[in-house]
Design an enzyme around this catalytic site. Structure first.
Site: not given
Length: 116
Positions: A10-11
């Protein structure tokens, strides 16, 4: 050629790097070290190749939330132990391709690596 990109799903920076690879037709394997973990051998190799200051994400929230006693006087082994325990402290992404190790995402560096 095997290309592996290491990071966290999710970065935002990871998303940019993965999008760049896909847009440029670079097939890759994704290793989510938050979900799958990372081993000491990888971290030691990365630190040896890129340097501790490049691999350890001192600007990230996880590192900044550590007590001062954990952040001070960081030896190589202590930093690797912290990254093993909390992979969020590893700078993202880490890309292994063409015998190179790229830490962080800069489109121009990726372009130079995959040109030709």
């Amino acid at each position: 050629m095997t290309v592996t990109i290491y990071g966290i799903k999710n970065c935002d920076t990871m998303k940019k790097a993965r999008s760049w690879l896909e847009a440029h037709g670079v097939a890759y394997e994704f290793h989510d070290y938050k979900a799958l973990g990372i081993d000491r051998a990888h971290l030691e190799s990365w630190v040896d190749q890129a340097g501790l200051d490049t691999v350890l994400n001192r600007a990230g929230t996880t590192f900044r939330k550590l007590p001062d006693s954990e952040r001070e006087n960081l030896s190589r082994d202590k930093a690797i132990a912290l990254m093993l325990d909390q992979p969020s402290m590893i700078k993202r992404p880490v890309l292994a391709a063409k015998g190179k190790l790229l830490v962080g995402f800069k489109p121009e560096v990726y372009a130079g690596t995959f040109a030709g």
